[in-house]
Enzyme design. Structure first.
Site, PDB file in Angstrom:
ATOM      1  N   ARG A   1       0.838  -0.999   0.093  1.00 17.34           N
ATOM      2  CA  ARG A   1       0.047  -0.003  -0.045  1.00 17.34           C
ATOM      3  C   ARG A   1       0.922   1.421   0.028  1.00 17.34           C
ATOM      4  O   ARG A   1       0.524   2.126  -0.808  1.00 17.34           O
ATOM      5  CB  ARG A   1      -0.908   0.042   1.278  1.00 17.34           C
ATOM      6  N   THR A   2       1.821   1.231   0.898  1.00 16.40           N
ATOM      7  CA  THR A   2       2.476   2.598   1.072  1.00 16.40           C
ATOM      8  C   THR A   2       3.204   2.972  -0.251  1.00 16.40           C
ATOM      9  O   THR A   2       2.878   4.243  -0.887  1.00 16.40           O
ATOM     10  CB  THR A   2       3.354   2.629   2.416  1.00 16.40           C
TER      11      THR A   2
ATOM     12  N   ARG B   1      11.416   3.828   3.066  1.00 13.79           N
ATOM     13  CA  ARG B   1      11.068   2.882   4.244  1.00 13.79           C
ATOM     14  C   ARG B   1      12.274   2.113   4.570  1.00 13.79           C
ATOM     15  O   ARG B   1      13.149   1.409   3.756  1.00 13.79           O
ATOM     16  CB  ARG B   1       9.897   1.841   3.702  1.00 13.79           C
TER      17      ARG B   1
ATOM     18  N   LYS C   1      25.718  -3.335  -1.062  1.00 14.02           N
ATOM     19  CA  LYS C   1      27.187  -3.513  -1.396  1.00 14.02           C
ATOM     20  C   LYS C   1      28.188  -2.505  -0.120  1.00 14.02           C
ATOM     21  O   LYS C   1      29.137  -2.420  -0.243  1.00 14.02           O
ATOM     22  CB  LYS C   1      27.639  -2.688  -2.599  1.00 14.02           C
TER      23      LYS C   1
ATOM     24  N   HIS D   1       5.601   6.401  11.263  1.00 15.60           N
ATOM     25  CA  HIS D   1       5.029   6.194  10.164  1.00 15.60           C
ATOM     26  C   HIS D   1       3.997   7.250   9.796  1.00 15.60           C
ATOM     27  O   HIS D   1       2.713   7.197   9.851  1.00 15.60           O
ATOM     28  CB  HIS D   1       4.253   4.838   9.991  1.00 15.60           C
TER      29      HIS D   1
HETATM   30  C1  NCD Z   1       2.126  -0.982   8.152  1.00 18.22           C
HETATM   31  C2  NCD Z   1       3.587  -0.804   8.501  1.00 18.22           C
HETATM   32  O1  NCD Z   1       4.243  -0.867   7.318  1.00 18.22           O
HETATM   33  O2  NCD Z   1       3.920  -0.363   9.507  1.00 18.22           O
HETATM   34  N1  NCD Z   1       1.582  -1.073   6.928  1.00 18.22           N
HETATM   35  C3  NCD Z   1       1.256   0.044   6.218  1.00 18.22           C
HETATM   36  O3  NCD Z   1       2.146   1.021   6.031  1.00 18.22           O
HETATM   37  N2  NCD Z   1       0.204   0.155   5.755  1.00 18.22           N
HETATM   38  C4  NCD Z   1       1.699  -1.771   9.383  1.00 18.22           C
HETATM   39  C5  NCD Z   1       1.999  -3.042   9.394  1.00 18.22           C
HETATM   40  O4  NCD Z   1       2.864  -3.561   8.491  1.00 18.22           O
HETATM   41  O5  NCD Z   1       1.700  -3.928  10.105  1.00 18.22           O
END
Ligand code: NCD
Length: 311
Positions: A59-60, A110, A89, A138
């Protein structure tokens, strides 16, 4: 826009004031309407977004990329940065930052390490957006969660919100709790004691005047809650599989659980779910988690357009 986010990073949700958060949500609502009318937008034409993900994501990453496309911009992406970028590397985040800033106008990262987004932002001279730094924060998920709660409940003030599951390791609940502290809310933290919300964060919230209850009794909390924010037990943060298995399945929301909860309760989840929401909940009007995921596109469009100075 009264509060300019142009050129700014978003590392913690605390980087945004309440009026700035409200501006993002207002802008997101405008984009939602424009998309609903079938408008094609060119606000970010000629601009490039780099998405760099060292941890899994559906999703993100895709909603950020969809958002940039919807704004008429372009994307470059390292989907499996842990194995396929030069990090494999041994390149440092700081060196990667210099390169990414040369290739893109905004970076979304991320990474499994808390503080990694800050490190990237300090070394990059373009805006950096934190899409999750380990168990840290997040912030863009918190923005879309706020947007969704406002949509589903008509506002934020006066709500009682239960956060359920792995509150220790879940970064979404860390950012969301901090964001909600700007409103008059009561927060119920529901978890096994070992997976409780970090004590420092609880203290911070209480100092800001938030009413906080902590319990391990989900059904009791849901009897009073307007919103149930369910989270996954964060398997990847546990040192041993046995330890994870001890908590897996500890809270499961079923249609029966929802029937016994406060009438009209809105069920949210950042997704992915494992087993903590049974599929028989999906058809209930209370189940808002797929609408929540869709809202991610509008909110990320707003954020990208704002940090790029395009609105
Ligand atoms: C979350 C995350 O990555 O922190 N997912 C997301 O971004 N929708 C929640 C999760 O992974 O549990």
């Amino acid at each position: 826009m009264t509060h300019s986010l142009k050129g700014r990073d978003l590392i913690s949700i605390a980087d945004l004031s309440k009026p700035e958060i409200q501006d993002v949500l207002t802008q997101a609502a405008q984009f939602e309407q424009r998309l609903a009318r079938g408008e094609t937008m060119h606000l970010c034409e000629g601009r490039i977004l780099a998405t760099v993900f060292y941890e899994p994501s559906t999703r993100t990453r895709l909603s950020f990329e969809s958002a940039m496309h919807r704004l008429g911009g372009r994307i470059i992406s390292v989907a499996e940065a842990r194995t396929s970028s030069s990090a494999a590397k041994g390149e440092t985040i700081e060196d990667s930052a210099r390169m990414l800033a040369a290739y893109a106008d905004v970076i979304v990262q991320r990474h499994p390490a808390v503080g990694s987004a800050r490190a990237l932002a300090d070394a990059a001279d373009v805006p950096v957006i934190n899409a999750g730094d380990g168990t840290g924060e997040h912030p863009t998920q918190a923005l879309l969660d706020l947007y969704t709660i406002e949509r589903e409940k008509g506002g934020l003030d006066g709500l009682q919100i239960a956060m359920v599951g792995d509150l220790k390791n879940g970064r979404t609940v860390h950012s969301l709790a901090k964001a909600l502290a700007h409103w008059r809310v009561t927060l119920d933290f529901v978890s096994p004691p070992e997976l409780a919300m970090p004590a420092r964060l609880v203290d911070e919230l209480q100092e800001q005047g938030v009413r906080v209850h902590q319990t391990d009794d989900m059904q009791a909390a849901l009897a009073e809650a307007d919103v149930a924010y369910i989270t996954r037990i964060q398997q990847e943060r546990f040192v041993s599989p046995d330890e994870y298995l001890r908590y897996k399945g500890v809270y499961v929301i079923t249609a029966e659980v929802v029937r016994q909860a406060k009438p009209g309760i809105v069920v949210l989840h950042p997704l992915p779910r494992v087993d903590e929401i049974a599929t028989d909940v999906d058809a209930l009007p209370n189940a808002a988690y797929f609408r929540q995921a869709r809202n991610g596109v509008y909110v990320r469009m707003a954020l990208l357009a704002m940090v790029l100075g395009a609105v």
